[in-house]
Design a protein around this motif. Structure first.
Motif, PDB file in Angstrom:
ATOM      1  N   PHE A 105      49.376 -24.351 -12.883  1.00  0.00           N
ATOM      2  CA  PHE A 105      49.916 -24.291 -14.237  1.00  0.00           C
ATOM      3  C   PHE A 105      50.455 -25.654 -14.669  1.00  0.00           C
ATOM      4  O   PHE A 105      51.205 -26.313 -13.950  1.00  0.00           O
ATOM      5  N   GLN A 108      55.754 -24.663 -13.815  1.00  0.00           N
ATOM      6  CA  GLN A 108      56.100 -23.289 -13.501  1.00  0.00           C
ATOM      7  C   GLN A 108      56.226 -22.485 -14.786  1.00  0.00           C
ATOM      8  O   GLN A 108      56.842 -22.938 -15.758  1.00  0.00           O
ATOM      9  N   SER A 165      50.342 -20.114 -12.623  1.00  0.00           N
ATOM     10  CA  SER A 165      51.607 -20.670 -12.166  1.00  0.00           C
ATOM     11  C   SER A 165      51.857 -20.299 -10.709  1.00  0.00           C
ATOM     12  O   SER A 165      52.226 -21.152  -9.891  1.00  0.00           O
TER      13      SER A 165
END
Length: 328
Positions: free
Chosen positions: A215, A175, A210
């Protein structure tokens, strides 16, 4: 019936179901380039249900691919299931009435992109010049787990990991985190790398990846100081290595090597990727991790009847004669 149209915004392409071929061949990528200041000219051919599109931009010599230095490749867009090639040729024919030259860069060969474009433009009457312009190192995992992959690495790399890996603390993230990204930017600024091309665009790209769940990020600390960071993404069956940097004074820690190993373990054992793509560039360290090399191609399409192109055509012909004279 095929309709040809031209658009100045990526938003006009939302009506069709475009297939995806990696991070740099989706509408989100081209939209990001537009939002960050690039002015697109998107040529499309469609019958209302299927279609193809060339994301392009104007340049001093005519038209060129809509891209930037962060992209590993450029591919034309096509809808899911499109395969006959007729629309590509129709688009190439129409472009001949609008410009004297179209330049493509970083074209891949493994999926047939280069061959399809060469055939379409040559069939439409363009003179097509193609030559390698960059190098792409990749790994095919081929069913191995991380331990098996690591056992196949050069001895000096495995020795470095045994001796140095414990000297840094590694944190992995899926994240986007603003504080961690700021640390990456500080590391990059203090690294051996050239000045970042467009930090704002890269940050927005990372945030978008993300949000989409693609990600992958790792940062290494030594004595609580961030000394190295890497940004990867996982897209379908492929992991892409976008950015890596370590501080100049952390060279002896081999923190970058430790980060690369940690991310390889993550994408192989947990994400289950089949390919890892190290982007463009023939840096020697990439050969320690990767096992295959692919070429990326530049393709320049010229209208032979245009006087503006005669110099380039003559130069290309001379280069061919020299090459043949030297036994090529």
């Amino acid at each position: 019936m095929t309709a040809i149209s031209y658009h100045h915004t990526v938003n006009d392409l939302q009506d069709l179901d475009w297939s995806v071929a990696g991070p740099f061949a989706r509408l989100e990528w081209f939209s990001l380039l537009e939002e960050c200041g690039t002015k697109p000219l998107i040529a499309t051919a469609s019958d209302g249900h299927s279609g193809v599109a060339f994301p392009l931009q104007r340049c001093a010599t005519g038209l060129e691919t809509l891209t930037n230095w962060y992209a590993f490749t450029w591919r034309h867009l096509q809808t899911s299931g499109y395969s006959d090639g007729a629309m590509l040729e129709a688009l190439a024919k129409d472009l001949a009435m609008r410009t004297n030259r179209v330049s493509f860069t970083k074209l891949p060969t493994e999926d047939g992109t280069l061959d399809r474009l060469k055939h379409a433009f040559r069939s439409a009457g363009w003179l097509v010049l193609a030559e390698p312009c960059d190098t792409n190192h990749v790994l095919r995992v081929a069913g191995r787990d991380y331990r098996q992959f690591l056992a196949d690495r050069p001895g000096h790399l495995r020795t470095t990991l045994k001796r140095k890996a414990k000297k840094v603390d590694i944190a992995l993230s899926t994240q986007f985190d603003a504080e961690m990204w700021t640390a990456y930017e500080a590391i990059y600024a203090d690294s051996w790398k050239p000045e970042e091309g467009d930090p704002h665009l890269l940050r927005r790209f990372a945030m978008g990846e993300s949000s989409a769940g693609r990600f992958r990020f790792a940062i290494a600390h030594h004595n609580e100081t961030p000394v190295a960071a890497q940004f990867w993404t996982v897209d379908g069956d492929t992991a892409y290595i976008h950015k890596l940097a370590h501080r100049k004074d952390a060279q002896k820690l081999s923190a970058g090597t430790a980060l690369t190993a940690a991310l390889f373990e993550r994408v192989i054992d947990k994400d289950g990727v089949e390919w890892v793509d190290f982007g463009t560039g023939d840096d020697p360290y990439k050969r320690d991790w990767m096992e295959q090399v692919r070429k990326r191609w530049q393709m320049i399409c010229l209208r032979p009847a245009s006087p503006r192109n005669w110099y380039f055509i003559a130069r290309a012909a001379l280069r061919t004669l020299v090459y043949r004279a030297n036994g090529g």
